[in-house]
Design an enzyme around this catalytic site. Sequence first.
Site, PDB file in Angstrom:
ATOM      1  N   TRP A   1       0.863  -1.185   0.000  1.00  0.00           N
ATOM      2  CA  TRP A   1       0.000   0.000   0.000  1.00  0.00           C
ATOM      3  C   TRP A   1       0.899   1.234   0.000  1.00  0.00           C
ATOM      4  O   TRP A   1       1.862   1.288   0.773  1.00  0.00           O
ATOM      5  CB  TRP A   1      -0.867  -0.009   1.250  1.00  0.00           C
TER       6      TRP A   1
ATOM      7  N   HIS B   1      -0.745  -5.010   6.659  1.00  0.00           N
ATOM      8  CA  HIS B   1      -1.607  -5.126   5.465  1.00  0.00           C
ATOM      9  C   HIS B   1      -0.815  -5.402   4.187  1.00  0.00           C
ATOM     10  O   HIS B   1      -1.192  -4.964   3.100  1.00  0.00           O
ATOM     11  CB  HIS B   1      -2.476  -3.860   5.326  1.00  0.00           C
TER      12      HIS B   1
ATOM     13  N   HIS C   1      -3.563 -10.972   3.637  1.00  0.00           N
ATOM     14  CA  HIS C   1      -3.703 -10.646   5.052  1.00  0.00           C
ATOM     15  C   HIS C   1      -5.162 -10.534   5.460  1.00  0.00           C
ATOM     16  O   HIS C   1      -6.044 -10.337   4.622  1.00  0.00           O
ATOM     17  CB  HIS C   1      -2.987  -9.318   5.354  1.00  0.00           C
TER      18      HIS C   1
ATOM     19  N   ASP D   1      -7.965  -8.402   7.871  1.00  0.00           N
ATOM     20  CA  ASP D   1      -8.235  -7.177   8.625  1.00  0.00           C
ATOM     21  C   ASP D   1      -8.939  -7.595   9.920  1.00  0.00           C
ATOM     22  O   ASP D   1      -9.955  -8.310   9.865  1.00  0.00           O
ATOM     23  CB  ASP D   1      -9.205  -6.259   7.877  1.00  0.00           C
TER      24      ASP D   1
ATOM     25  N   HIS E   1      -8.996  -2.366  12.564  1.00  0.00           N
ATOM     26  CA  HIS E   1      -8.363  -1.628  11.467  1.00  0.00           C
ATOM     27  C   HIS E   1      -9.222  -0.446  11.014  1.00  0.00           C
ATOM     28  O   HIS E   1      -8.711   0.596  10.658  1.00  0.00           O
ATOM     29  CB  HIS E   1      -8.108  -2.581  10.296  1.00  0.00           C
TER      30      HIS E   1
ATOM     31  N   HIS F   1     -15.560  -1.222   3.877  1.00  0.00           N
ATOM     32  CA  HIS F   1     -15.123  -1.586   5.233  1.00  0.00           C
ATOM     33  C   HIS F   1     -16.223  -1.235   6.252  1.00  0.00           C
ATOM     34  O   HIS F   1     -16.507  -2.023   7.167  1.00  0.00           O
ATOM     35  CB  HIS F   1     -13.830  -0.846   5.601  1.00  0.00           C
TER      36      HIS F   1
ATOM     37  N   GLU G   1      -7.918 -10.085   2.515  1.00  0.00           N
ATOM     38  CA  GLU G   1      -7.524  -9.310   1.332  1.00  0.00           C
ATOM     39  C   GLU G   1      -6.220  -9.841   0.732  1.00  0.00           C
ATOM     40  O   GLU G   1      -5.410 -10.463   1.421  1.00  0.00           O
ATOM     41  CB  GLU G   1      -7.347  -7.828   1.711  1.00  0.00           C
TER      42      GLU G   1
HETATM   43  N1  LIG Z   1      -7.728  -0.613   3.697  1.00  0.00           N
HETATM   44  C1  LIG Z   1      -6.479  -1.231   3.324  1.00  0.00           C
HETATM   45  C2  LIG Z   1      -5.276  -0.555   3.851  1.00  0.00           C
HETATM   46  C3  LIG Z   1      -5.315   0.888   4.032  1.00  0.00           C
HETATM   47  O1  LIG Z   1      -6.328   1.539   3.870  1.00  0.00           O
HETATM   48  C4  LIG Z   1      -4.057   1.510   4.424  1.00  0.00           C
HETATM   49  C5  LIG Z   1      -2.938   0.744   4.660  1.00  0.00           C
HETATM   50  C6  LIG Z   1      -1.756   1.324   5.050  1.00  0.00           C
HETATM   51  C7  LIG Z   1      -1.647   2.672   5.169  1.00  0.00           C
HETATM   52  C8  LIG Z   1      -2.755   3.467   4.924  1.00  0.00           C
HETATM   53  C9  LIG Z   1      -3.953   2.886   4.554  1.00  0.00           C
HETATM   54  N2  LIG Z   1      -5.056   3.664   4.332  1.00  0.00           N
HETATM   55  C10 LIG Z   1      -4.980   5.043   4.542  1.00  0.00           C
HETATM   56  O2  LIG Z   1      -5.888   5.801   4.290  1.00  0.00           O
HETATM   57  C11 LIG Z   1      -6.445  -2.606   3.874  1.00  0.00           C
HETATM   58  O3  LIG Z   1      -7.329  -2.963   4.628  1.00  0.00           O
HETATM   59  O4  LIG Z   1      -5.502  -3.330   3.592  1.00  0.00           O
HETATM   60 ZN   LIG Z   2      -9.121  -3.772   4.429  1.00  0.00          ZN
HETATM   61 ZN   LIG Z   3      -6.087  -4.837   5.063  1.00  0.00          ZN
END
Ligand SMILES: N[C@@H](CC(=O)c1ccccc1NC=O)C(=O)O
Ligand SMILES: [Zn+2]
Ligand SMILES: [Zn+2]
EC number: 3.5.1.9
Length: 201
Positions: A15, A45, A49, A51, A55, A155, A167
């Site tokens: 990410w 993440h 992985h 959640d 998270h 989410h 995910e």
């Molecule tokens: N929603 C994504 C991850 C995510 O949103 C995220 C992961 C790392 C750093 C920032 C993130 N989102 C920031 O708005 C997930 O669940 O993997």
């Molecule tokens: Zn997620």
């Molecule tokens: Zn995630």
Amino acid sequence: MRDVTRQLTPGHPNWPGDEPYRLEPRLRISGGDAVNTVLIATSSHTGTHVDAPFHYDDAGLQLHEVPLSVWVGPCRVLSATGFDVVPASVLDGAGDLPERVLLYTGQPARWETFPTTFSALSPELIRALAERGVKLVGTDAPSVDPLTSKTLDAHMACKEAGVFILEGLDLDGVAPGAYELVCLPLPLWGGDGAPARVILR
Ligand SMILES: N[C@@H](CC(=O)c1ccccc1NC=O)C(=O)O
Ligand SMILES: [Zn+2]
Ligand SMILES: [Zn+2]
């Protein structure tokens, strides 16, 4: 048996801005130590992985509070390719669903770079899954929401409906159908998520 986990390799696409997976050498036999050891570093993440609800919800369960039974048991793999946002209509004609549903959205087996355009899941789909008794939704995309989402609608729909999230699967070449899911997240106390080893059989 099919491994549907993305291998974590150093520099595995992450990410944007998040901490990549890496192993930092600590003890080294070559340096006169008795054994080799590493510090494991990664975002929670990265790659394949789970959640934990924490998270996306300060009041949500942390990983150690989520029973393992959520992640293990009968599941269905559905094909849902070609959508920007996967609609609830992909469930049309799917019949009775088990408690776990995995969606193949067309992601390749290996990510050379982070897929910035991927299929998100619609809140309507999340609600339709929950109405059919589904308690876990999985996707081969890196998130159930679009990369740039600030509101995390899918989410939030999972939070409201009590649906857990898996995910970053590798579902390339997996035949749609019924399987047993074995998803074992690392047992990280206090985690908001964790890399998981995931197999279908
Ligand atoms: N929603 C994504 C991850 C995510 O949103 C995220 C992961 C790392 C750093 C920032 C993130 N989102 C920031 O708005 C997930 O669940 O993997
Ligand atoms: Zn997620
Ligand atoms: Zn995630």
